[in-house]
Design a protein around this motif. Structure first.
Motif, short mmCIF file in Angstrom:
data_model
loop_
_atom_site.label_atom_id
_atom_site.label_comp_id
_atom_site.label_asym_id
_atom_site.label_seq_id
_atom_site.Cartn_x
_atom_site.Cartn_y
_atom_site.Cartn_z
N UNK A 269 -24.16 -11.53 -16.94
CA UNK A 269 -23.65 -12.65 -15.97
C UNK A 269 -22.45 -11.86 -15.29
N UNK A 270 -22.49 -11.75 -13.88
CA UNK A 270 -21.27 -11.15 -13.13
C UNK A 270 -21.34 -11.73 -11.86
N UNK A 271 -20.03 -11.52 -11.31
CA UNK A 271 -19.92 -12.10 -9.84
C UNK A 271 -20.56 -10.93 -8.79
N UNK A 273 -19.84 -9.44 -5.73
CA UNK A 273 -18.59 -9.82 -5.00
C UNK A 273 -19.02 -9.78 -3.60
N UNK A 276 -20.00 -13.16 -3.24
CA UNK A 276 -18.76 -14.26 -3.66
C UNK A 276 -19.63 -15.17 -4.72
N UNK A 278 -21.51 -15.89 -8.45
CA UNK A 278 -21.92 -15.67 -9.70
C UNK A 278 -23.41 -15.63 -10.02
#
Lengths: 625, 204
Positions: A269-271, A273, A276, A278
């Motif tokens: 699980x990560x953003x 970037x 913008x 998830x």
């Protein structure tokens, strides 16, 4: 390594620990513990028969515990020298190895550790680094989820000489993964664990990704990163090549890794970037690119060698830019990651530099040092009269002062770097520093404050930083008050309280106490000694009721010429608003106190002569005017 | 609070303003790794709530955009992100600092807030004890010459969780836009749907 072992002038001692180091540059004595292998090196031919018959299997540390080894073992097949070792912690004493060894009779269970003293001229510390254990980060699940592996485990899994012979499998079921995530900055750039950037992991992640992609072009590889750092020659090009190959780079530090208990697949699980948003993506295998950390026994090695540590535990270099391969102790040098996380090219460069530095020591019949060393007036040292003291020895950052009750303190000149901390700290004024004697400095103070002392700003500057700062202010044409009078000593540790008292006794308008910033100190802990003293002085002057600002403490680096000029100008502005009569009255009021406090310094030998000389010089100069 | 912030006539930079407000101390430590975003349970419900982006916008001085955004009122201060933040940024405190500045600048909170019905209140003080954000203080009110203890809700500290409303034995507190009647009506509606009703997927 084999070449080194064969070289007639290189003596490789493996399985050996340095227990103690005595002496100084060119004349070290090292106590070595040659640990017993229970195998006689001169008889063992490395055939490995003992390992073949050994019935005991324990985890193989070299293979990151992914494979077993026997109790009779070599660390790895390329070990130099190729001599087997019996791991007595695991051994059950069945003696099958003794039988297998047969006529060679190399195995000897009664073999003891050996302690030997060796004379050495120089020491190079190349103890390397260790790896951060990611199991302390609960959200990444290392240790709980079998398919979350560390970078070093991946290294073995993907190595043709590794336990799987280069067949990349995942630990849970031995299947070949088709989706791989690499997580960067695991334990580095993380204030909870290690605040530093571990330097090589970005390149290491890319290298692993490229190697795996070359062998398995269909593999889906994602590298999660905060920033990709590719600062050296050819590195950015390598990063570009990885992108060309189809390796996915995802900017965003994963916050959680979870596992599907049925498939043992992992969800990262990560953003993302750039979007913008998830994202949660599924992988078969996750590699945690863990931080480089100092060796676990770094404190022991540090105290054995008397080499200080930087924050975090890396060995401290003499100077971060100009002398990165020298330790602060003469004759002891640093190579590789023990001084700070660095990659192979940087380690090789530093190692070669350290070898060249060590060579200079070994080839020199004599070793030149700075002549500004400390020297003890033996008749004044109270230790010689059987009293306990040792203040000098504690103040010395280099362990250069030998102290024993009943004997005058003794300065080991070869170890002394001439900060002058011991001189200023000695409560009995029993030590002086050559070329910066008390008499010389007092004479300078007297000369600098000879005329209109109440207008003057007497600035004590340390040689390395604040003197450099003042110099830079000059060459940069920064204007500062012409009432400033500079006085150079080697370190703020040398700025004796009595010098400051003497300056105020003579009626100085203001005194500046300046030196390096704490992290820049050129004498390891000299600045700290000076700073603690400056703090005491500030308190003393506050109690005496001196106008605040007349005694000022500032840490100014050699690059801060603007700061030096600003500080002096601020002090001048303070003097400008202070009515002259008030200043003179304050000086008169404080004089008896200063007299009392500075008196001790007048007891030091040669002061009277030096002051007499100053007066004659002054008289002569006035005449020529 | 913070009346001493603007010393000079020069308008203070927005980032400095937030930095100076209580809780804003760690603002500048953020290096935009996105860990908080992927951690945040609010983010799963409201996609536009992105703490990393809000902090970045503060640093870039996008004052109006940040302060007028309804999402700055959403943080529930669960602090899961704080535990995972590699730079030790206390994000819920930063959000609090941003809201502090918003209030100073005259922006109204965009969220439900606890409301006290003083007539029904027995003054037991259980709501003040239950509030996780210390938003309820007990005060003395005078009613026809008689002192009585009533809770006062600090509308800036209240995050609208509703713990007080559920705790109150006299049903004297409710949320401004989610009254007990609304919730009961929803339950009745679900009950009527009966078998067809599926519980909402719990993402937290």
């Amino acid at each position: 390594m084999v070449d080194a072992a064969r070289h007639p002038k290189v003596d490789v001692r493996t399985y050996t620990e340095v227990e103690r180091v005595e002496g100084y540059v060119g004349n070290f004595k090292a106590l070595l513990r040659v640990k017993s292998r229970y195998v006689r090196a001169e008889r063992c031919n490395g055939c490995g028969e003992c390992a073949k018959v050994c019935p005991i299997e324990v985890p193989n540390r070299f293979e990151m515990n992914l494979a077993p080894r026997r109790a009779a073992y070599v660390a790895m097949s390329q070990s130099v020298p190729l001599v087997y070792t019996i791991d007595l912690d695991a051994c059950i004493h069945c003696y099958k190895c003794v039988e297998a060894c047969g006529k060679l009779e190399a195995i000897d269970f009664s073999m003891p550790d050996q302690l030997v003293w060796e004379d050495v001229g120089a020491i190079i510390t190349a103890t390397g680094f260790s790896h951060f254990d990611p199991s302390v980060i609960p959200e990444y699940g290392y240790g709980r989820y079998p398919n979350v592996v560390t970078a070093m485990e991946m290294e073995r899994l993907n190595n043709s000489a590794g336990p799987t012979a280069g067949n990349l499998v995942r630990p849970s079921d031995g299947a070949n993964p088709s989706r791989l995530a690499i997580v960067n900055c695991v334990g580095s750039r993380d204030k909870r664990f290690n605040p530093w950037c571990s330097n090589f992991c970005c390149m290491y992640a890319i290298k692993n990704a490229v190697l795996i992609k070359q062998a398995h072009p269909e593999m889906d590889i994602t590298i999660y990163y905060i920033d990709i750092r590719t600062p050296s020659k050819g590195y950015e090009e390598f990063y570009e090549r990885a992108r060309d190959m189809g390796i996915r780079f995802m900017q965003g530090r994963p916050s959680l890794i979870t596992e599907d208990p049925d498939t043992r697949n992992l969800y990262v699980l990560s953003e993302d970037m750039t979007l913008g948003q998830v994202t949660e993506r599924e992988y078969d295998l996750v590699m945690l690119n863990q931080a480089a950390v100092p060796q676990p026994d770094v404190d022991t090695v540090s105290s054995v060698l008397n080499v200080t540590q930087s924050p975090g535990g890396w060995f401290m270099e003499y100077h971060p830019k100009l002398r990165p391969m020298d330790s602060p102790t003469d004759g002891i040098f640093l190579a590789g990651a023990c001084q700070g996380a660095k990659d192979i090219p940087a380690s090789v460069a530093q190692g070669s530099a350290a070898a060249a530095r060590a060579g200079r020591v070994l080839h020199a019949p004599e070793w030149e040092i700075e002549p500004v060393v400390a020297s003890v007036w033996e008749d004044r040292c109270i230790s010689a009269q059987g009293k306990k003291c040792g203040v000098c020895s504690r103040a010395c950052p280099y362990g250069a002062i030998e102290y024993e009750v009943g004997k005058a303190a003794h300065v080991v000149v070869a170890k002394c770097h001439g900060c002058g901390g011991c001189v200023a700290e000695c409560p009995h004024n029993a030590i002086t520093q050559l070329h910066f004697t008390d008499a010389q400095i007092l004479a300078q103070i007297r000369a600098l404050l000879a005329e209109k002392p109440e207008d003057k700003i007497l600035a004590f500057r340390c040689h390395w930083c604040s003197y450099g700062g003042a110099d830079l202010a000059g060459v940069s044409h920064f204007e500062y008050s012409s009432n400033e009078r500079g006085l150079r000593v080697m370190c703020s540790a040398r700025m004796d309280t009595d010098f400051i008292y003497e300056a105020f006794r003579l009626g100085a308008g203001a005194v500046l106490y300046s030196g390096c910033h704490p992290q820049d100190c050129h004498y390891i802990t000299g600045q700290r000694v000076g700073a603690a003293r400056a703090e005491r002085l500030l308190n003393a002057f506050e109690r005496l009721g001196m106008t605040p600002g007349r005694f000022r403490v500032e840490w100014i680096s050699a690059a801060e010429g603007d700061k030096y000029a600003r500080v002096i100008n601020e002090m001048q502005a303070m003097l400008d608003v202070l009515p002259k009569e008030q200043l003179m009255a304050e000086n008169e009021r404080l004089r008896p106190d200063m007299e009392k406090r500075a008196r001790r310094m007048r007891e030091v030998p040669q002061v009277e002569e030096a002051l007499a000389l100053t007066d004659r010089l002054k008289a002569a100069m006035t005449k020529t005017d | 609070m913070n009346t001493d912030m603007n010393h000079s006539d020069k308008p203070e930079a927005f980032a400095d303003q937030v930095h100076a407000a209580p809780g804003g101390e760690h603002l500048m430590h953020c290096f935009s790794c996105g860990t908080c975003v992927a951690t945040c349970p609010i983010q799963w419900i409201e996609e536009n709530y992105n703490p990393r982006r809000i902090i970045k916008m503060v640093m870039l001085g996008m004052k109006d955009e940040v302060l007028s955004s309804p999402v700055i009122w959403l943080c529930s201060a669960c602090d899961i992100c704080y535990r995972r933040c590699p730079q030790g940024v206390h994000i819920s405190d930063v959000m609090k600092a941003i809201r502090e500045v918003a209030i100073q600048e005259g922006y109204e909170p965009v969220r439900a807030i606890a409301q006290v019905n003083e007539q029904a209140c027995a003054g037991c003080g259980m709501c003040a004890q239950a509030c996780p954000y210390e938003a309820i203080q007990l005060t003395t009110a005078w009613d026809m010459g008689q002192p009585s203890t009533v809770p006062a809700v600090d509308r800036f500290l209240c995050l609208g969780c509703g713990v007080c409303a559920a705790t109150c034995p006299s049903s004297a507190i409710s949320l401004s836009d989610v009254s007990d009647e609304t919730i009961l009506a929803q339950i009745r509606e679900f009950a009527e749907v009966g078998q067809a009703f599926q519980p909402a997927k719990v993402t937290g």
